[in-house]
Design a protein around this motif. Structure first.
Motif, short mmCIF file in Angstrom:
data_model
loop_
_atom_site.label_atom_id
_atom_site.label_comp_id
_atom_site.label_asym_id
_atom_site.label_seq_id
_atom_site.Cartn_x
_atom_site.Cartn_y
_atom_site.Cartn_z
N THR A 103 43.91 -4.37 3.05
CA THR A 103 44.90 -4.29 1.74
C THR A 103 43.94 -4.54 0.41
O THR A 103 43.55 -5.62 1.09
N GLY A 104 44.41 -3.72 0.08
CA GLY A 104 43.60 -3.65 -1.48
C GLY A 104 42.38 -2.78 -1.15
O GLY A 104 41.60 -3.14 -2.52
N ALA A 105 41.50 -2.52 -0.43
CA ALA A 105 40.25 -2.07 -0.03
C ALA A 105 40.13 -0.54 -0.82
O ALA A 105 42.10 0.19 -1.19
N LEU A 106 39.77 0.10 -1.66
CA LEU A 106 39.89 1.10 -1.86
C LEU A 106 38.73 2.50 -1.50
O LEU A 106 38.88 4.12 -1.56
N GLY A 107 38.20 1.79 -0.30
CA GLY A 107 37.84 3.26 0.82
C GLY A 107 37.65 2.31 2.27
O GLY A 107 37.27 1.13 1.44
N GLY A 108 36.58 2.89 3.01
CA GLY A 108 36.03 2.38 3.67
C GLY A 108 34.87 3.49 4.35
O GLY A 108 34.58 4.83 4.02
#
Length: 197
Positions: free
Chosen positions: A105-110
């Motif tokens: 949640t709230g991440a822009l990428g992985g």
């Protein structure tokens, strides 16, 4: 100019924050990766491995005596301080999938770390990122004695779309680890229309 204090110095107010989640199977090097890149002392939630845990997680890595039970956390400033990346290292055991979804949640990428000795253990991490519709980079973490495969064979084994970057790294070295992070941030900052999902 407004700024905030950090142990690296002052972060300029123009700095853009990017939340990145580091995923991968148990023992693939996520804690090492976050520790290598972090410019601050990283936060770790490591606990000793137990026999009971082996029965639940059905994974064993001879050289590991601890495992992440919540997350690792670190920070890395890129460029001239205009991008600040907050790194969240996820636990690798399948039983933590619900918690990993919360971390996304709230991440822009992985960033998915892969060990070529256990390629099939990477599928769940990739699936979680695709389910969340987040851009991601696959980083093959090289281990001594691990099999080496050409990029096209790895892409095929991981069913990796052609628009997903694939890099080879050593999570223990700054230059190498940073290469994967730069690839991910570059991909995140691409115009949305140029990125197939």
């Amino acid at each position: 100019m407004a700024s905030s204090v950090s142990d690296r110095g002052y972060l300029p107010a123009r700095a853009r924050s990017v939340k990145v989640v580091v995923l991968g199977a148990f023992g693939v090097g996520k804690t090492t990766y976050v520790a290598t890149l972090s410019e601050m002392r990283p936060l770790h939630t490591e606990e000793r491995l137990t026999r009971a845990g082996e029965l639940v997680d059905y994974v064993a890595v001879d050289t590991k005596s601890t495992t992440t039970v919540a997350m690792d956390f670190g920070r890395r400033t890129l460029g001239d301080g205009d991008i600040v990346v907050y790194l969240f290292g996820a636990p690798g055991q399948p039983r933590f999938a619900a918690m990993i979804r919360s971390l996304l949640t709230g991440a822009l990428g992985g960033l998915v770390l892969v060990d070529t000795r256990y390629i099939d253990r990477s599928y769940e991490s990739i699936d979680l990122l695709e389910e969340a519709e987040l851009p991601y980079v696959v980083a093959v973490n090289t281990f001594p004695g691990a099999p080496e495969y050409p990029e096209d064979a790895l892409r095929d084994a991981l069913t990796l779309p052609g628009d997903r970057p694939l890099v080879f790294i050593d999570a223990r070295t700054m230059h190498s680890a940073k290469r994967a992070l730069v690839a991910l941030v570059t991909d995140i900052l691409r115009p949305a229309g140029s990125r197939a999902r």
